[in-house]
Design a protein around this motif. Structure first.
Motif, PDB file in Angstrom:
ATOM      1  N   LYS A 126     -11.643  -3.365  -3.208  1.00 28.09           N
ATOM      2  CA  LYS A 126     -11.667  -2.556  -4.431  1.00 28.09           C
ATOM      3  C   LYS A 126     -10.232  -2.188  -4.770  1.00 28.09           C
ATOM      4  CE  LYS A 126     -16.179  -0.393  -3.859  1.00 28.09           C
ATOM      5  NZ  LYS A 126     -16.901   0.900  -3.698  1.00 28.09           N
ATOM      6  N   PHE A 127      -9.832  -2.468  -6.006  1.00 30.39           N
ATOM      7  CA  PHE A 127      -8.478  -2.157  -6.456  1.00 30.39           C
ATOM      8  C   PHE A 127      -8.562  -1.352  -7.741  1.00 30.39           C
ATOM      9  CE2 PHE A 127      -4.672  -3.177  -8.975  1.00 30.39           C
ATOM     10  CZ  PHE A 127      -3.697  -2.740  -8.091  1.00 30.39           C
ATOM     11  N   ASN A 128      -7.921  -0.196  -7.742  1.00 26.25           N
ATOM     12  CA  ASN A 128      -7.959   0.686  -8.902  1.00 26.25           C
ATOM     13  C   ASN A 128      -6.527   1.055  -9.290  1.00 26.25           C
ATOM     14  OD1 ASN A 128      -9.281   2.261 -10.857  1.00 26.25           O
ATOM     15  ND2 ASN A 128      -8.968   4.085  -9.623  1.00 26.25           N
ATOM     16  N   LEU A 129      -6.170   0.812 -10.539  1.00 22.74           N
ATOM     17  CA  LEU A 129      -4.826   1.103 -11.037  1.00 22.74           C
ATOM     18  C   LEU A 129      -4.937   2.049 -12.221  1.00 22.74           C
ATOM     19  CD1 LEU A 129      -1.758   0.505 -11.095  1.00 22.74           C
ATOM     20  CD2 LEU A 129      -2.257  -1.470 -12.510  1.00 22.74           C
ATOM     21  N   GLU A 130      -4.402   3.266 -12.049  1.00 25.86           N
ATOM     22  CA  GLU A 130      -4.464   4.276 -13.113  1.00 25.86           C
ATOM     23  C   GLU A 130      -3.070   4.557 -13.662  1.00 25.86           C
ATOM     24  OE1 GLU A 130      -6.426   7.923 -12.133  1.00 25.86           O
ATOM     25  OE2 GLU A 130      -7.906   6.890 -10.893  1.00 25.86           O
ATOM     26  N   ARG A 131      -3.004   4.753 -14.956  1.00 27.35           N
ATOM     27  CA  ARG A 131      -1.756   5.134 -15.642  1.00 27.35           C
ATOM     28  C   ARG A 131      -0.603   4.191 -15.302  1.00 27.35           C
ATOM     29  NH1 ARG A 131      -2.529  10.249 -13.380  1.00 27.35           N
ATOM     30  NH2 ARG A 131      -0.391  10.186 -12.609  1.00 27.35           N
ATOM     31  N   GLY A 159      -0.163   6.283 -11.293  1.00 21.17           N
ATOM     32  CA  GLY A 159       1.133   6.542 -11.914  1.00 21.17           C
ATOM     33  C   GLY A 159       2.172   5.485 -11.597  1.00 21.17           C
ATOM     34  N   MET A 160       1.970   4.279 -12.106  1.00 15.26           N
ATOM     35  CA  MET A 160       2.903   3.173 -11.851  1.00 15.26           C
ATOM     36  C   MET A 160       3.673   2.840 -13.125  1.00 15.26           C
ATOM     37  SD  MET A 160       1.906  -0.590 -10.479  1.00 15.26           S
ATOM     38  CE  MET A 160       3.049  -1.946 -10.491  1.00 15.26           C
ATOM     39  N   GLY A 161       4.974   2.708 -12.999  1.00 13.64           N
ATOM     40  CA  GLY A 161       5.814   2.324 -14.130  1.00 13.64           C
ATOM     41  C   GLY A 161       6.692   1.149 -13.764  1.00 13.64           C
ATOM     42  N   VAL A 162       6.729   0.134 -14.621  1.00 10.55           N
ATOM     43  CA  VAL A 162       7.583  -1.037 -14.418  1.00 10.55           C
ATOM     44  C   VAL A 162       8.538  -1.109 -15.607  1.00 10.55           C
ATOM     45  CG1 VAL A 162       7.629  -3.518 -14.004  1.00 10.55           C
ATOM     46  CG2 VAL A 162       5.647  -2.204 -13.283  1.00 10.55           C
ATOM     47  N   ASN A 164       8.337   2.149 -10.254  1.00 12.80           N
ATOM     48  CA  ASN A 164       8.107   3.465  -9.689  1.00 12.80           C
ATOM     49  C   ASN A 164       6.604   3.676  -9.550  1.00 12.80           C
ATOM     50  OD1 ASN A 164       7.477   6.544 -10.825  1.00 12.80           O
ATOM     51  ND2 ASN A 164       8.924   6.441  -9.142  1.00 12.80           N
ATOM     52  N   ILE A 165       6.165   4.019  -8.335  1.00 15.05           N
ATOM     53  CA  ILE A 165       4.744   4.307  -8.090  1.00 15.05           C
ATOM     54  C   ILE A 165       4.642   5.730  -7.569  1.00 15.05           C
ATOM     55  CG2 ILE A 165       2.660   3.669  -6.820  1.00 15.05           C
ATOM     56  CD1 ILE A 165       3.790   0.834  -6.623  1.00 15.05           C
ATOM     57  N   ALA A 166       3.834   6.550  -8.238  1.00 10.95           N
ATOM     58  CA  ALA A 166       3.707   7.957  -7.846  1.00 10.95           C
ATOM     59  C   ALA A 166       2.918   8.096  -6.546  1.00 10.95           C
ATOM     60  CB  ALA A 166       3.038   8.754  -8.963  1.00 10.95           C
ATOM     61  N   LYS A 167       1.824   7.339  -6.394  1.00 12.79           N
ATOM     62  CA  LYS A 167       0.976   7.508  -5.212  1.00 12.79           C
ATOM     63  C   LYS A 167       0.142   6.261  -4.960  1.00 12.79           C
ATOM     64  CE  LYS A 167      -2.803  10.469  -3.621  1.00 12.79           C
ATOM     65  NZ  LYS A 167      -3.747  11.513  -4.047  1.00 12.79           N
ATOM     66  N   VAL A 168       0.014   5.885  -3.671  1.00 17.06           N
ATOM     67  CA  VAL A 168      -0.849   4.768  -3.265  1.00 17.06           C
ATOM     68  C   VAL A 168      -1.767   5.262  -2.162  1.00 17.06           C
ATOM     69  CG1 VAL A 168      -0.959   2.454  -2.278  1.00 17.06           C
ATOM     70  CG2 VAL A 168       0.912   3.043  -3.792  1.00 17.06           C
ATOM     71  N   SER A 169      -3.073   5.064  -2.327  1.00 17.13           N
ATOM     72  CA  SER A 169      -4.053   5.438  -1.309  1.00 17.13           C
ATOM     73  C   SER A 169      -4.759   4.189  -0.807  1.00 17.13           C
ATOM     74  CB  SER A 169      -5.098   6.400  -1.881  1.00 17.13           C
ATOM     75  OG  SER A 169      -4.477   7.574  -2.324  1.00 17.13           O
ATOM     76  N   LEU A 170      -4.862   4.069   0.526  1.00 14.59           N
ATOM     77  CA  LEU A 170      -5.551   2.934   1.152  1.00 14.59           C
ATOM     78  C   LEU A 170      -6.686   3.457   2.022  1.00 14.59           C
ATOM     79  CD1 LEU A 170      -2.410   0.953   2.293  1.00 14.59           C
ATOM     80  CD2 LEU A 170      -4.090   0.069   0.723  1.00 14.59           C
ATOM     81  N   GLU A 173      -2.059   7.414   2.839  1.00 14.38           N
ATOM     82  CA  GLU A 173      -1.514   7.771   1.530  1.00 14.38           C
ATOM     83  C   GLU A 173      -0.004   7.654   1.572  1.00 14.38           C
ATOM     84  OE1 GLU A 173      -2.627  11.405  -0.279  1.00 14.38           O
ATOM     85  OE2 GLU A 173      -4.766  10.931  -0.294  1.00 14.38           O
ATOM     86  N   LEU A 174       0.535   6.994   0.570  1.00 13.70           N
ATOM     87  CA  LEU A 174       1.980   6.872   0.431  1.00 13.70           C
ATOM     88  C   LEU A 174       2.413   7.660  -0.787  1.00 13.70           C
ATOM     89  CD1 LEU A 174       2.305   3.035   1.024  1.00 13.70           C
ATOM     90  CD2 LEU A 174       2.790   4.821   2.671  1.00 13.70           C
ATOM     91  N   GLY A 175       3.483   8.421  -0.631  1.00 12.00           N
ATOM     92  CA  GLY A 175       3.986   9.219  -1.748  1.00 12.00           C
ATOM     93  C   GLY A 175       4.734   8.358  -2.737  1.00 12.00           C
ATOM     94  N   GLU A 176       5.820   8.842  -3.234  1.00 12.43           N
ATOM     95  CA  GLU A 176       6.558   8.127  -4.275  1.00 12.43           C
ATOM     96  C   GLU A 176       7.238   6.884  -3.711  1.00 12.43           C
ATOM     97  OE1 GLU A 176       9.517   9.240  -7.974  1.00 12.43           O
ATOM     98  OE2 GLU A 176       9.190  10.671  -6.374  1.00 12.43           O
ATOM     99  N   ILE A 177       7.034   5.742  -4.386  1.00 13.31           N
ATOM    100  CA  ILE A 177       7.646   4.472  -3.988  1.00 13.31           C
ATOM    101  C   ILE A 177       8.506   3.987  -5.148  1.00 13.31           C
ATOM    102  CG2 ILE A 177       7.204   2.092  -3.289  1.00 13.31           C
ATOM    103  CD1 ILE A 177       4.424   3.056  -2.343  1.00 13.31           C
TER     104      ILE A 177
END
Length: 197
Positions: free
Chosen positions: A121-126, A68-71, A40-46, A8-12
């Motif tokens: 499997k790739f899941n992108l939320e918000r 929680g990804m914002g571009v 800005n990415i809030a969280k990434v889980s692998l 798990e990666l926190g804020e990127i």
């Protein structure tokens, strides 16, 4: 069973270098991590490992969850990204050309055997993509040649020089107030993606 990996990666945050340096100069106490970021990415889980699927056999699965990804785009950022992409394209062409020459000299390349990741499997939320900028009205001077009809045959002459010998020009000026000359805008698109390959 086998090996399973969870990460798990926190804020990127991804920043444009010149904008980030300007923020550092302006701020005495440092910069907020997502202040003026391009992405800005809030969280990434692998998750990577063997999993039981609907079929009886196990498959090696890689799951990526982005939350929680914002571009955030502007004209300047898009211009900079295109310029960087073109530079990378040139570099990759040079590297691929030298790689092919080395491969031709070395003979046949060895092919790796064995199975790698069989399911992705790739899941992108918000996810939110924003484009913002501003437009404004500016006074300008344009070339203003004048057409003059003469004679009974309908002839025309174009006068592009004034009587004093200077080029004919016209001033284009806005009649609205100074407060209304600038318009700031922002367009936002919210995306949700779930892909299984």
């Amino acid at each position: 069973m086998g090996t399973a990996v969870h990460m798990e990666l926190g804020e990127i945050n991804l920043h444009m270098s010149d904008e980030y340096q300007e923020c550092l100069k302006e701020s005495l106490f440092g910069v907020e991590s997502n202040s003026g970021s391009l992405m800005n990415i809030a969280k990434v889980s692998l998750d990577w490992g063997k999993k039981d699927l609907e079929s009886s056999e196990e498959e090696l699965v890689l799951s990526v969850d982005v939350t929680g990804m914002g571009v955030y785009f502007t004209f300047k950022r898009v211009e900079s990204l295109i310029s960087t992409a073109m530079s990378f394209q040139t570099l990759l062409k040079k590297l691929s050309g030298s790689g092919k020459r080395a491969q031709n000299r070395g003979g046949r390349s060895s092919k790796s055997s064995g199975k790698g990741t069989q399911l992705l499997k790739f899941n992108l939320e918000r996810c939110s993509v924003n484009f913002s900028g501003d437009v404004g009205l500016e006074n300008t001077v344009v070339v203003d040649p004048k057409r003059v009809n003469y004679g009974s045959q309908g002839g025309q002459v174009v006068m592009s020089v004034s009587a004093d010998g200077t080029p004919r020009r016209a001033k284009v000026m806005s009649t609205i107030s100074e407060e209304c000359k600038k318009l700031k805008y922002s367009v936002s698109l919210d995306i949700f993606i779930s892909v299984c390959v």
